[in-house]
Design a protein around this motif. Sequence first.
Motif, PDB file in Angstrom:
ATOM      1  N   ALA A  27       0.835  -1.194   0.000  1.00  0.00           N
ATOM      2  CA  ALA A  27       0.000   0.000   0.000  1.00  0.00           C
ATOM      3  C   ALA A  27       0.877   1.254   0.000  1.00  0.00           C
ATOM      4  CB  ALA A  27      -0.920  -0.003   1.210  1.00  0.00           C
ATOM      5  N   PRO A  28       0.412   2.331  -0.623  1.00  0.00           N
ATOM      6  CA  PRO A  28       1.225   3.546  -0.706  1.00  0.00           C
ATOM      7  C   PRO A  28       1.173   4.381   0.560  1.00  0.00           C
ATOM      8  CG  PRO A  28      -0.839   3.874  -1.855  1.00  0.00           C
ATOM      9  CD  PRO A  28      -0.828   2.451  -1.406  1.00  0.00           C
ATOM     10  N   TYR A  29       2.001   5.422   0.562  1.00  0.00           N
ATOM     11  CA  TYR A  29       2.104   6.392   1.655  1.00  0.00           C
ATOM     12  C   TYR A  29       2.494   5.684   2.950  1.00  0.00           C
ATOM     13  CZ  TYR A  29      -0.016   9.120  -2.008  1.00  0.00           C
ATOM     14  OH  TYR A  29      -0.261   9.715  -3.212  1.00  0.00           O
ATOM     15  N   ASP A  30       1.730   5.843   4.021  1.00  0.00           N
ATOM     16  CA  ASP A  30       2.089   5.179   5.277  1.00  0.00           C
ATOM     17  C   ASP A  30       1.091   4.077   5.629  1.00  0.00           C
ATOM     18  OD1 ASP A  30      -0.060   6.778   5.845  1.00  0.00           O
ATOM     19  OD2 ASP A  30       0.840   7.797   7.560  1.00  0.00           O
ATOM     20  N   LEU A 239      11.148   4.003   4.016  1.00  0.00           N
ATOM     21  CA  LEU A 239      11.580   4.706   5.226  1.00  0.00           C
ATOM     22  C   LEU A 239      11.307   3.862   6.458  1.00  0.00           C
ATOM     23  CD1 LEU A 239      10.858   7.042   3.015  1.00  0.00           C
ATOM     24  CD2 LEU A 239      11.108   8.547   4.990  1.00  0.00           C
ATOM     25  N   ALA A 240      10.120   3.261   6.514  1.00  0.00           N
ATOM     26  CA  ALA A 240       9.798   2.401   7.649  1.00  0.00           C
ATOM     27  C   ALA A 240      10.784   1.242   7.751  1.00  0.00           C
ATOM     28  CB  ALA A 240       8.372   1.879   7.512  1.00  0.00           C
ATOM     29  N   ALA A 241      11.182   0.695   6.619  1.00  0.00           N
ATOM     30  CA  ALA A 241      12.124  -0.427   6.628  1.00  0.00           C
ATOM     31  C   ALA A 241      13.446  -0.032   7.277  1.00  0.00           C
ATOM     32  CB  ALA A 241      12.367  -0.914   5.194  1.00  0.00           C
ATOM     33  N   GLN A 242      13.890   1.186   7.015  1.00  0.00           N
ATOM     34  CA  GLN A 242      15.140   1.652   7.623  1.00  0.00           C
ATOM     35  C   GLN A 242      15.024   1.724   9.142  1.00  0.00           C
ATOM     36  OE1 GLN A 242      16.925   5.192   5.660  1.00  0.00           O
ATOM     37  NE2 GLN A 242      15.295   4.933   4.143  1.00  0.00           N
ATOM     38  N   LEU A 243      13.924   2.303   9.614  1.00  0.00           N
ATOM     39  CA  LEU A 243      13.752   2.447  11.061  1.00  0.00           C
ATOM     40  C   LEU A 243      13.676   1.091  11.741  1.00  0.00           C
ATOM     41  CD1 LEU A 243      11.128   5.353  11.170  1.00  0.00           C
ATOM     42  CD2 LEU A 243      13.629   5.507  11.274  1.00  0.00           C
ATOM     43  N   LEU A 244      12.932   0.168  11.148  1.00  0.00           N
ATOM     44  CA  LEU A 244      12.791  -1.153  11.752  1.00  0.00           C
ATOM     45  C   LEU A 244      14.108  -1.920  11.729  1.00  0.00           C
ATOM     46  CD1 LEU A 244       9.310  -2.039  10.240  1.00  0.00           C
ATOM     47  CD2 LEU A 244       9.803  -1.519  12.653  1.00  0.00           C
ATOM     48  N   ALA A 245      14.890  -1.736  10.676  1.00  0.00           N
ATOM     49  CA  ALA A 245      16.195  -2.394  10.604  1.00  0.00           C
ATOM     50  C   ALA A 245      17.123  -1.886  11.702  1.00  0.00           C
ATOM     51  CB  ALA A 245      16.833  -2.162   9.234  1.00  0.00           C
ATOM     52  N   MET A 246      17.050  -0.587  11.987  1.00  0.00           N
ATOM     53  CA  MET A 246      17.891  -0.028  13.036  1.00  0.00           C
ATOM     54  C   MET A 246      17.463  -0.523  14.420  1.00  0.00           C
ATOM     55  SD  MET A 246      20.286   1.867  11.709  1.00  0.00           S
ATOM     56  CE  MET A 246      20.781   3.042  12.955  1.00  0.00           C
ATOM     57  N   LEU A 247      16.166  -0.752  14.613  1.00  0.00           N
ATOM     58  CA  LEU A 247      15.695  -1.258  15.901  1.00  0.00           C
ATOM     59  C   LEU A 247      16.018  -2.738  16.096  1.00  0.00           C
ATOM     60  CD1 LEU A 247      12.156   0.331  16.431  1.00  0.00           C
ATOM     61  CD2 LEU A 247      14.390   1.191  17.170  1.00  0.00           C
ATOM     62  N   LYS A 248      16.063  -3.496  15.014  1.00  0.00           N
ATOM     63  CA  LYS A 248      16.232  -4.938  15.132  1.00  0.00           C
ATOM     64  C   LYS A 248      17.549  -5.271  15.826  1.00  0.00           C
ATOM     65  CE  LYS A 248      16.217  -9.252  12.508  1.00  0.00           C
ATOM     66  NZ  LYS A 248      16.177  -9.878  11.171  1.00  0.00           N
ATOM     67  N   ASP A 249      17.448  -6.094  16.852  1.00  0.00           N
ATOM     68  CA  ASP A 249      18.613  -6.531  17.626  1.00  0.00           C
ATOM     69  C   ASP A 249      19.425  -5.354  18.165  1.00  0.00           C
ATOM     70  OD1 ASP A 249      17.988  -9.233  17.111  1.00  0.00           O
ATOM     71  OD2 ASP A 249      19.095  -9.179  15.222  1.00  0.00           O
ATOM     72  N   ASP A 250      18.772  -4.216  18.357  1.00  0.00           N
ATOM     73  CA  ASP A 250      19.421  -3.009  18.899  1.00  0.00           C
ATOM     74  C   ASP A 250      20.624  -2.581  18.071  1.00  0.00           C
ATOM     75  OD1 ASP A 250      17.621  -2.593  20.965  1.00  0.00           O
ATOM     76  OD2 ASP A 250      18.763  -3.771  22.409  1.00  0.00           O
ATOM     77  N   LEU A 251      20.479  -2.644  16.749  1.00  0.00           N
ATOM     78  CA  LEU A 251      21.564  -2.189  15.882  1.00  0.00           C
ATOM     79  C   LEU A 251      21.901  -0.727  16.157  1.00  0.00           C
ATOM     80  CD1 LEU A 251      23.486  -2.616  13.469  1.00  0.00           C
ATOM     81  CD2 LEU A 251      21.587  -1.999  11.960  1.00  0.00           C
ATOM     82  N   TRP A 252      20.871   0.084  16.388  1.00  0.00           N
ATOM     83  CA  TRP A 252      21.103   1.504  16.661  1.00  0.00           C
ATOM     84  C   TRP A 252      22.024   1.703  17.860  1.00  0.00           C
ATOM     85  CZ3 TRP A 252      19.423   3.807  21.296  1.00  0.00           C
ATOM     86  CH2 TRP A 252      18.618   2.991  22.099  1.00  0.00           C
ATOM     87  N   LEU A 253      21.898   0.862  18.863  1.00  0.00           N
ATOM     88  CA  LEU A 253      22.697   1.000  20.071  1.00  0.00           C
ATOM     89  C   LEU A 253      24.117   0.479  19.854  1.00  0.00           C
ATOM     90  CD1 LEU A 253      22.628   1.953  22.971  1.00  0.00           C
ATOM     91  CD2 LEU A 253      21.738  -0.294  23.638  1.00  0.00           C
ATOM     92  N   ALA A 254      24.253  -0.628  19.139  1.00  0.00           N
ATOM     93  CA  ALA A 254      25.583  -1.155  18.842  1.00  0.00           C
ATOM     94  C   ALA A 254      26.378  -0.157  18.001  1.00  0.00           C
ATOM     95  CB  ALA A 254      25.466  -2.492  18.107  1.00  0.00           C
ATOM     96  N   ASN A 255      25.721   0.449  17.014  1.00  0.00           N
ATOM     97  CA  ASN A 255      26.389   1.455  16.190  1.00  0.00           C
ATOM     98  C   ASN A 255      26.853   2.637  17.027  1.00  0.00           C
ATOM     99  OD1 ASN A 255      25.942  -0.107  13.959  1.00  0.00           O
ATOM    100  ND2 ASN A 255      24.385   1.220  13.052  1.00  0.00           N
TER     101      ASN A 255
END
Length: 333
Positions: A27-30, A239-255
Amino acid sequence: MQFLSDNAAPVHPSVWEAMRRADATDAPYDNDALSQSLDAAFSDLFGRECAVVWISTGTAANCLALATLVPPYGGVVCHDDAHIEQDEAGAPEFFTHGAKLMLAHGPHAKLTPQNVAAVIDPIRDDVHRVQPTAIAITQATEQGCVYAPGEIAGLVDYARSKGLKVHMDGARFGNAVAHLNCTPADAGPAHGIDTLSFGMIKNGGMGAEALVLFNPASAAEAKRRHKRAGQLQSKGRYLAAQLLAMLKDDLWLANARNANDAAARIAAAAGSRLLHPCEANEVFLRLSVAESERLRQQGFGFYDWGVGAARFVTAWNTDADDAERLAQAIAAL
């Protein structure tokens, strides 16, 4: 050896892979499945209900948050070194349709109840003066320092006593959490902030930030402003895929931890040259023009930061050997 900015770093491979997986009809948009899952993902992260809007830049995230909190005739108290004052080209005033930034002063780009009071207490409560409506803080600050949980709690309590909302610019929120070694909620949301721009781009993302609203009832207004500002992308699933990828397994925190570790190594070699405590991934040093040129001749990229000063920024992919080379070069000056 690049220490100009964490914006200069590449996109993390996991983010690219998540975008590739999202490259399918939806689906488009959000309205796609990934965008629709963001509220639950961030609510799990922070341990409280929240609504999330993906946004393409940190400036837009900050300014849409403020526009949701502040009327056109209101005021936003921020530090005079805040990004919304120094680096957003009047975007807060543009997005809010005229709200005034009210500048406070204090060491290390931090706000306290005392320096906020110094700004707002002299304001008469009458129609001739802009009345404060919100406080905006940055975690970590523009001078690389981190608010401890108690400092945030004190500011929020003060804001509530004055009837003010609180926005947190979290362009380097991950670096702050890594430094504090606390839960993501304790670095801000648990203490009652209203909105957070959760920075992902500096920390390994490509082109997506998260505007987190801790009052989900305000999401409808934020989404209308999101569209009106030209931020509602038709293929929002990427865009959502990027945010979810960063949350997965706390990648954002490891980075963030990798970036902080590299900055700490550089700061440890700087000694009395440090202008501010190094609590995230930015190192501010006293350097003469000749010393800066000497470092550049050795292959180090960085920004001059006013007269006689320089800023070095590490990133999720900063090589430990490069950080060690810079540390040794600074120590040898």
